[in-house]
Design a protein around this motif. Structure first.
Motif, PDB file in Angstrom:
ATOM      1  N   SER A 284       9.799 -37.146  21.623  1.00 17.39           N
ATOM      2  CA  SER A 284       9.017 -35.934  21.884  1.00 17.39           C
ATOM      3  C   SER A 284       9.956 -34.763  22.166  1.00 17.39           C
ATOM      4  O   SER A 284      11.019 -34.933  22.766  1.00 17.39           O
ATOM      5  CB  SER A 284       8.091 -36.159  23.092  1.00 17.39           C
ATOM      6  OG  SER A 284       7.577 -34.945  23.574  1.00 17.39           O
ATOM      7  N   ASP A 285       9.565 -33.590  21.743  1.00 13.72           N
ATOM      8  CA  ASP A 285      10.357 -32.381  22.013  1.00 13.72           C
ATOM      9  C   ASP A 285      10.377 -32.072  23.505  1.00 13.72           C
ATOM     10  O   ASP A 285      11.418 -31.729  24.071  1.00 13.72           O
ATOM     11  CB  ASP A 285       9.755 -31.178  21.274  1.00 13.72           C
ATOM     12  CG  ASP A 285      10.393 -30.990  19.902  1.00 13.72           C
ATOM     13  OD1 ASP A 285      11.422 -31.621  19.665  1.00 13.72           O
ATOM     14  OD2 ASP A 285       9.851 -30.240  19.083  1.00 13.72           O
ATOM     15  N   ARG A 286       9.214 -32.190  24.123  1.00 11.70           N
ATOM     16  CA  ARG A 286       9.089 -31.831  25.537  1.00 11.70           C
ATOM     17  C   ARG A 286       9.814 -32.818  26.444  1.00 11.70           C
ATOM     18  O   ARG A 286      10.379 -32.437  27.460  1.00 11.70           O
ATOM     19  CB  ARG A 286       7.619 -31.755  25.919  1.00 11.70           C
ATOM     20  CG  ARG A 286       6.877 -30.617  25.236  1.00 11.70           C
ATOM     21  CD  ARG A 286       5.439 -30.552  25.700  1.00 11.70           C
ATOM     22  NE  ARG A 286       4.713 -29.450  25.068  1.00 11.70           N
ATOM     23  CZ  ARG A 286       3.436 -29.182  25.284  1.00 11.70           C
ATOM     24  NH1 ARG A 286       2.737 -29.931  26.124  1.00 11.70           N
ATOM     25  NH2 ARG A 286       2.847 -28.172  24.673  1.00 11.70           N
ATOM     26  N   ASP A 287       9.745 -34.083  26.091  1.00 10.56           N
ATOM     27  CA  ASP A 287      10.397 -35.115  26.901  1.00 10.56           C
ATOM     28  C   ASP A 287      11.001 -36.149  25.959  1.00 10.56           C
ATOM     29  O   ASP A 287      10.309 -37.062  25.498  1.00 10.56           O
ATOM     30  CB  ASP A 287       9.385 -35.779  27.840  1.00 10.56           C
ATOM     31  CG  ASP A 287      10.043 -36.791  28.780  1.00 10.56           C
ATOM     32  OD1 ASP A 287      11.257 -37.029  28.632  1.00 10.56           O
ATOM     33  OD2 ASP A 287       9.343 -37.335  29.646  1.00 10.56           O
ATOM     34  N   PRO A 288      12.295 -36.031  25.659  1.00  8.75           N
ATOM     35  CA  PRO A 288      12.953 -36.955  24.711  1.00  8.75           C
ATOM     36  C   PRO A 288      12.919 -38.418  25.128  1.00  8.75           C
ATOM     37  O   PRO A 288      13.213 -39.298  24.321  1.00  8.75           O
ATOM     38  CB  PRO A 288      14.397 -36.430  24.667  1.00  8.75           C
ATOM     39  CG  PRO A 288      14.317 -35.016  25.131  1.00  8.75           C
ATOM     40  CD  PRO A 288      13.213 -35.000  26.142  1.00  8.75           C
TER      41      PRO A 288
ATOM     42  N   CYS B 264       7.011 -39.166  20.159  1.00  9.54           N
ATOM     43  CA  CYS B 264       6.125 -38.114  19.676  1.00  9.54           C
ATOM     44  C   CYS B 264       4.677 -38.500  19.961  1.00  9.54           C
ATOM     45  O   CYS B 264       4.328 -39.693  19.974  1.00  9.54           O
ATOM     46  CB  CYS B 264       6.296 -37.933  18.167  1.00  9.54           C
ATOM     47  SG  CYS B 264       7.691 -36.926  17.685  1.00  9.54           S
ATOM     48  N   ASN B 265       3.838 -37.508  20.146  1.00 12.76           N
ATOM     49  CA  ASN B 265       2.412 -37.755  20.317  1.00 12.76           C
ATOM     50  C   ASN B 265       1.838 -38.311  19.024  1.00 12.76           C
ATOM     51  O   ASN B 265       2.268 -37.944  17.929  1.00 12.76           O
ATOM     52  CB  ASN B 265       1.712 -36.443  20.686  1.00 12.76           C
ATOM     53  CG  ASN B 265       0.272 -36.656  21.099  1.00 12.76           C
ATOM     54  OD1 ASN B 265      -0.599 -36.908  20.271  1.00 12.76           O
ATOM     55  ND2 ASN B 265       0.019 -36.544  22.393  1.00 12.76           N
TER      56      ASN B 265
END
Length: 401
Positions: free
Chosen positions: A308-312, A316-317
């Protein structure tokens, strides 16, 4: 000669003043009221224990909260119990325990107990979806309601506004989940029967709609859109990974590096991440291995292939591909799950064996007897089919260049 007790009156009880020591006024038949120095007036029922044959007191309540008439009624009920050999004090304790049990078994508490078992049979994403739907639509209304107080009219009243908004699929899923919870409560003896068994008949049925997908001849258009889209590398490679591997959105998005065996050229998804809770093996083609090589500089040192970009530290969602397809202009035309349909239709048109296609899609045979005995995943026989599909995608890309 037996002493005759004059019955009390409300006027007399109200006029009774506190003294230095507590004293008792008798109404007869064992019913008494204790006047305490602090002015409180407490009802007592004095009786002989039906088994121990000893005199004892049963506290009934405080006057005037408990009126004279109601105190007499309770005293009569207690006498009836004694006549049956039942101690009214023990009966009162049992009733209190039953009441406490009813109040403790709230819908939320029972739902949590049901969910603790349910989530072992479904994927983590599906479990999250179930609990969120209950938190959003059900718990705000039934959170502290005892399961014994759940009724069909009450639940229908909660669901009707959702139906009015046109969310018929949501209503359908909620009804299914509510019934599972109440069946659970029934099986554990918390309610005598599930009161929600027939509530689906109170709502409109959702119209079945085909999954938005593309026709096989539209694959080049999809590839062109992917190649020219203004999207992040991780999202682009995730779309292609899902397309090549024919996996479900959540399965593709949650790919872990430790699930990949590059030497054996196999991706193994554990049962916990599969819809049907069965291990799923996927042959890796030259093209899917190339996608992994492209992701290594981005996520090779992390747990998830597509972080995920927000939390590596998270994947991914599972809606990432859907959102990307919408931005690419495919809204109402293609959803991420439709990539599987595109692959299935194409492979069926090419006359690949139905069993191989179904195994590639991780479908479980609807024939339960056949499914129980047919445990093979046709891994070796699926390799040529998966290679053909990957090559077909490459051909589609070349056709637009």
């Amino acid at each position: 000669m037996a002493k005759i007790t004059t019955r009390l009156s409300d006027k007399e009880i109200k006029a009774a003043k506190p003294r230095n020591k507590e004293y008792i006024l008798s109404d007869g038949g064992g019913l008494r009221i204790r006047i305490k120095p602090n002015g409180s007036k407490l009802w007592l029922f004095n009786y002989t224990h039906p088994k121990k044959r000893k005199r004892t007191n049963l506290g009934l309540g405080k006057y005037p909260d408990l009126s004279l008439a109601n105190a007499r009624r309770i005293a009569l009920d207690s006498k009836a119990l004694i006549a049956q050999g039942i101690d009214p004090q023990e009966n009162k304790k049992r009733q209190q325990q039953e009441h406490e049990a009813i109040q403790q078994n709230t819908f939320l508490k029972v739902s949590k107990e049901w969910f603790a078992i349910k989530q072992d049979d479904i994927t983590a994403n599906h479990a999250t979806d179930i609990w969120r739907s209950l938190e959003l639509h059900i718990f705000p209304n039934l959170n502290n309601t005892p399961v014994t107080a759940i009724t069909a009219p009450k639940v229908i009243e909660i669901l009707k506004p959702i139906e009015a908004r046109g969310n018929l699929e949501t209503v359908k899923r909620l009804i299914q989940r509510l019934n599972e919870i109440m069946d659970f409560a029934t099986n554990y003896g918390l309610v005598t029967a599930n009161p929600l068994t027939g509530i689906k008949s109170a709502f409109k049925k959702p119209k079945k709609a085909n999954m938005a997908t593309l026709q096989p001849n539209e694959l080049p258009e999809l590839i062109n859109a992917i190649d020219n889209a203004s999207i992040k590398h991780t999202t682009r490679f995730l779309i292609e990974w899902q397309l090549h591997t024919m996996t479900r959105p959540s399965e593709a998005a949650g790919t872990r590096w430790d699930e990949i065996d590059l030497e054996a050229k196999v991706w193994t998804i554990p049962p916990a991440r599969m819809k049907k809770r069965r291990k799923h093996r996927i042959p890796l083609t030259e093209q899917t291995i190339a996608l992994l090589e492209k992701m290594k500089p981005i996520s090779g040192s992390r747990e998830f292939v597509f972080p995920s970009d927000r939390d590596p530290l998270k994947p991914c969602n599972n809606q990432t591909v859907n959102m990307a397809l919408k931005r690419m202009g495919f809204e109402g035309w293609l959803v991420s799950h439709g990539l599987r349909s595109l692959a299935s239709t194409t492979l069926n048109e090419q006359s690949f064996e139905a069993d191989l296609i179904e195994a590639a899609l991780a479908h479980v045979d609807s024939n339960q007897v056949r499914s129980a005995y047919n445990r093979t995943d046709y891994l070796e026989r699926r390799i040529p089919m998966m290679e053909w599909w990957s090559n077909h995608i490459v051909t589609a890309r070349k056709s637009i260049q």
